[in-house]
Design a protein around this motif. Structure first.
Motif, mmCIF file in Angstrom:
data_model
loop_
_atom_site.group_PDB
_atom_site.id
_atom_site.type_symbol
_atom_site.label_atom_id
_atom_site.label_comp_id
_atom_site.label_asym_id
_atom_site.label_seq_id
_atom_site.Cartn_x
_atom_site.Cartn_y
_atom_site.Cartn_z
ATOM 1 N N GLY A 163 0.778 -1.233 0.000
ATOM 2 C CA GLY A 163 0.000 0.000 0.000
ATOM 3 C C GLY A 163 0.806 1.277 0.000
ATOM 4 N N GLY A 164 2.121 1.159 -0.118
ATOM 5 C CA GLY A 164 2.934 2.367 -0.212
ATOM 6 C C GLY A 164 2.780 3.004 -1.583
ATOM 7 N N THR A 165 3.221 4.221 -1.701
ATOM 8 C CA THR A 165 3.164 4.891 -2.999
ATOM 9 C C THR A 165 4.111 4.195 -3.972
ATOM 10 N N SER A 166 3.863 4.383 -5.243
ATOM 11 C CA SER A 166 4.742 3.771 -6.244
ATOM 12 C C SER A 166 6.164 4.321 -6.107
ATOM 13 N N TYR A 167 6.292 5.575 -5.696
ATOM 14 C CA TYR A 167 7.622 6.164 -5.508
ATOM 15 C C TYR A 167 8.371 5.442 -4.389
ATOM 16 N N ARG A 168 7.711 5.226 -3.259
ATOM 17 C CA ARG A 168 8.356 4.530 -2.131
ATOM 18 C C ARG A 168 8.621 3.068 -2.466
ATOM 19 N N GLN A 169 7.734 2.439 -3.206
ATOM 20 C CA GLN A 169 7.970 1.059 -3.637
ATOM 21 C C GLN A 169 9.244 0.983 -4.464
ATOM 22 N N LYS A 170 9.398 1.908 -5.408
ATOM 23 C CA LYS A 170 10.585 1.914 -6.265
ATOM 24 C C LYS A 170 11.840 2.235 -5.464
#
Length: 113
Positions: A26-33
């Motif tokens: 559920g993290g943002t795509s930015y934090r996932q990357k």
């Protein structure tokens, strides 16, 4: 024993994987990357020591992932640095300090009820 050997690379990698899984839930795509890139850098370096110093962490990320923009380099380096420092601090705390922290955590739980 030097501070670079206080925390095993396996433990560091495990914590980075936990961080990655956390952001996948559920993290943002930015934090996932950012978490994914942090794992990639750590696997290339295969040691914890470069991430114990913030500037060395940034230099390492820049060198290994030269195509990243400045902000992403900062964020990946920060993630690596924060996890490395937290593990190092936890590994080197005295028993008295650990007991004090546990006591404070217990008091905070009681105060919230």
């Amino acid at each position: 024993m030097g501070k670079e050997h206080v925390v095993s690379f396996a433990k560091f990698l495990h914590e980075l994987q936990k961080e990655w899984r956390f952001h996948q839930q559920g993290g943002t795509s930015y934090r996932q990357k950012t978490a994914e890139l942090s794992l990639e850098v750590a696997r290339k370096v295969r040691e914890v020591a470069p991430f114990l110093e913030r500037n060395v962490a940034k230099q390492t990320v820049s060198r290994l992932l030269p195509g990243l923009d400045h902000h992403r380099v900062e964020d990946v380096a920060k993630m690596l640095h924060v996890i490395a420092k937290e593990l190092h601090m936890n590994a080197t705390l005295s028993d008295e300090v650990k007991a004090y922290i546990q006591q404070k955590k217990g008091n905070n739980k009681i105060n919230r009820i």
